[in-house]
Design a protein around this motif. Structure first.
Motif, PDB file in Angstrom:
ATOM      1  N   ARG A   4      43.851  34.595  36.531  1.00 32.83           N
ATOM      2  CA  ARG A   4      42.720  35.255  37.182  1.00 32.83           C
ATOM      3  C   ARG A   4      43.183  36.530  37.872  1.00 32.83           C
ATOM      4  O   ARG A   4      44.188  36.555  38.585  1.00 32.83           O
ATOM      5  N   ARG A  70      36.126  31.479  41.925  1.00 30.95           N
ATOM      6  CA  ARG A  70      35.650  31.165  40.581  1.00 30.95           C
ATOM      7  C   ARG A  70      34.355  31.910  40.312  1.00 30.95           C
ATOM      8  O   ARG A  70      33.743  32.482  41.209  1.00 30.95           O
ATOM      9  N   ASP A 330      37.170  32.389  32.792  1.00 29.22           N
ATOM     10  CA  ASP A 330      37.675  31.263  33.575  1.00 29.22           C
ATOM     11  C   ASP A 330      37.755  29.960  32.781  1.00 29.22           C
ATOM     12  O   ASP A 330      38.470  29.036  33.169  1.00 29.22           O
TER      13      ASP A 330
END
Length: 445
Positions: A4, A70, A330
């Protein structure tokens, strides 16, 4: 699953969030909404909506995004509230839906940059808009704009979004400021300032039922709330950044740019005797293009204005595509570039009907304003205010010297007054949709 990304700098996050907020909503929708809803009377309600509803709601999105790290859909499960996943689904759906027709309008902007340079619309701005706003040409420029958006998102958070918005946002402010200074020199422009800056209380009270949903919807649209964008951007933030300071900076800069756009548009319209609010969704194109056709150095001014509009459109479109892209980034091992291209193609396909007819685009826009955005914001506020209270307060205070009392006051606002305001807006918005669909002959309120 891929690693990420995070923002390289705090300034990068602020400018990216401002870029998301400072979009077509500020320069395309804002003057039209202001003109169609009583001028300065609308401004009063809009400013109240921005600071009393929009700012607390933005902080609510920030605390969810940064704590979860997220995308909007997975954030709630990560926070231990899987049953609230619908909040993220609504936000992501809103981003997908809005970008589909937003890209069509972005295509109009690309076309107008070219038309300004050649003077193509100088012989008749209304006929020109009718020719380029719907049909195969509109579909083609819809594809061009979506391709530009995909190109930036495919490069990633730091190399694509952060780098591009660091260039675009200052450019928007500088160019728009220059146009505002020039507009202030126009003969007859004083009437435009009076209409824009001097509220009529009678107009406000008589039309509050229609002004309120328009103003709150405009606040959500211009602040990129209810679209998952601020949850997504906050998910790339460091733990030590002050969310209240960053949020206040974003809200103030966004509002400044929106008001600055009005200082460009209304003096131009009144100097040429053009009725504000005329032209519907094509107002910025029909009326302003017609104005540039009548002004000295009109081609130069037209190019400058529509370049500003293009930069604003791109900065917002990038954030909307990032919302849906980050979910797949993700959750899959596919490359960001592959995912951005695939999602861009799907969003383009959804937007094709709105490129074939302005009335269809008007429906897409009305559904976003009156249903998707207020419903998405309302569910998020209920989550933060009633299901995630202690953690939300702690997250808001992280990286800041905000007292516990100040954070609790924000939470009280988020769980009571702000949801009530959004609920009223949602109900009035549904009423507007019913009138538009012919299910009601006239508004009940």
């Amino acid at each position: 699953m891929s690693q990420r990304e995070t923002w390289a700098t705090r300034v990068g996050f602020i400018l990216a969030a401002v870029g998301s907020a400072v979009g077509l909503g500020n320069i395309w929708q804002f003057p039209f909404q202001t003109g169609a809803n009583g001028g300065a009377a609308f401004i009063v309600v809009y400013l109240a909506a921005v600071f009393l509803i929009g700012f607390p709601a933005m902080l609510a999105e920030f605390v969810v995004g940064r704590r979860a790290e997220r995308n909007p859909i997975d954030a709630f499960a990560r926070l231990g509230h899987r049953n609230w996943k619908i909040v993220g689904v609504l936000g992501t759906l809103s981003a997908f839906w809005i970008l589909s027709f937003y890209s069509v309008v972005g295509g109009w902007v690309v076309r107008y940059v070219l038309g300004s340079a050649t003077g193509a619309y100088f012989s008749g701005s209304e006929a020109y808009f009718g020719a380029i706003s719907a049909g195969p040409e509109a579909v083609g420029f819809h594809a061009v704009f979506m391709a530009l958006t995909v190109g930036v998102v495919a490069l990633g958070v730091t190399d694509g979004i952060e780098r591009s918005t660091k260039l675009m946002v200052p450019s928007i402010v500088i160019l728009l400021g220059g146009l505002a200074v020039w507009a202030g020199t126009l003969e007859g422009g004083a009437a435009g300032y009076a209409y824009y800056l001097s509220p009529d209380v009678d107009v406000l009270l008589a039309n509050l039922g229609s002004i309120l949903p328009a103003a709150v919807g405009q606040a959500f649209f211009t602040l990129s709330l209810g679209m998952g964008a601020m949850i997504t951007y906050a998910s790339y933030l460091g733990r030590d950044d002050s969310l209240p300071v960053d949020g206040a900076t974003i809200v103030v800069l966004n509002t400044f740019v929106g008001l600055l756009a009005g200082l460009v548009v209304f003096p131009i319209l009144f100097s040429l005797g053009i009725e504000p609010g005329s032209g519907g969704l094509g107002a910025a194109f029909i009326t302003l293009a017609g104005a540039f056709a009548q002004l000295p150095a009109g081609r130069f001014l037209g190019v400058g204005f529509f370049v500003v509009l293009l930069l604003a459109a791109l900065s917002s479109a990038i954030s909307l595509l990032e919302v849906v892209t980050t979910y797949l980034v993700d959750n899959t091992d596919r490359s960001r570039s592959t995912l951005a291209v695939a999602l861009g193609a799907a969003i383009f396909a959804l937007g094709v009907p709105s490129a074939l007819g302005v009335p269809i685009l008007s429906w897409y826009n009305a559904i976003a304003y009156n249903l998707l955005l207020p419903l998405s914001v309302l569910t998020l506020l209920l989550f933060v205010g009633w299901a995630d209270t202690d953690d939300a307060v702690a997250e808001l205070r992280r990286g800041t010297d905000l007292s516990e009392g100040g954070a609790v006051a924000w939470l009280w606002f988020v769980r009571t007054l702000v949801p009530l305001g959004v609920l009223a807006t949602l109900l009035l918005g549904l009423q507007s949709l019913a009138v538009k669909a012919g299910l009601l002959a006239a508004p009940l309120v």
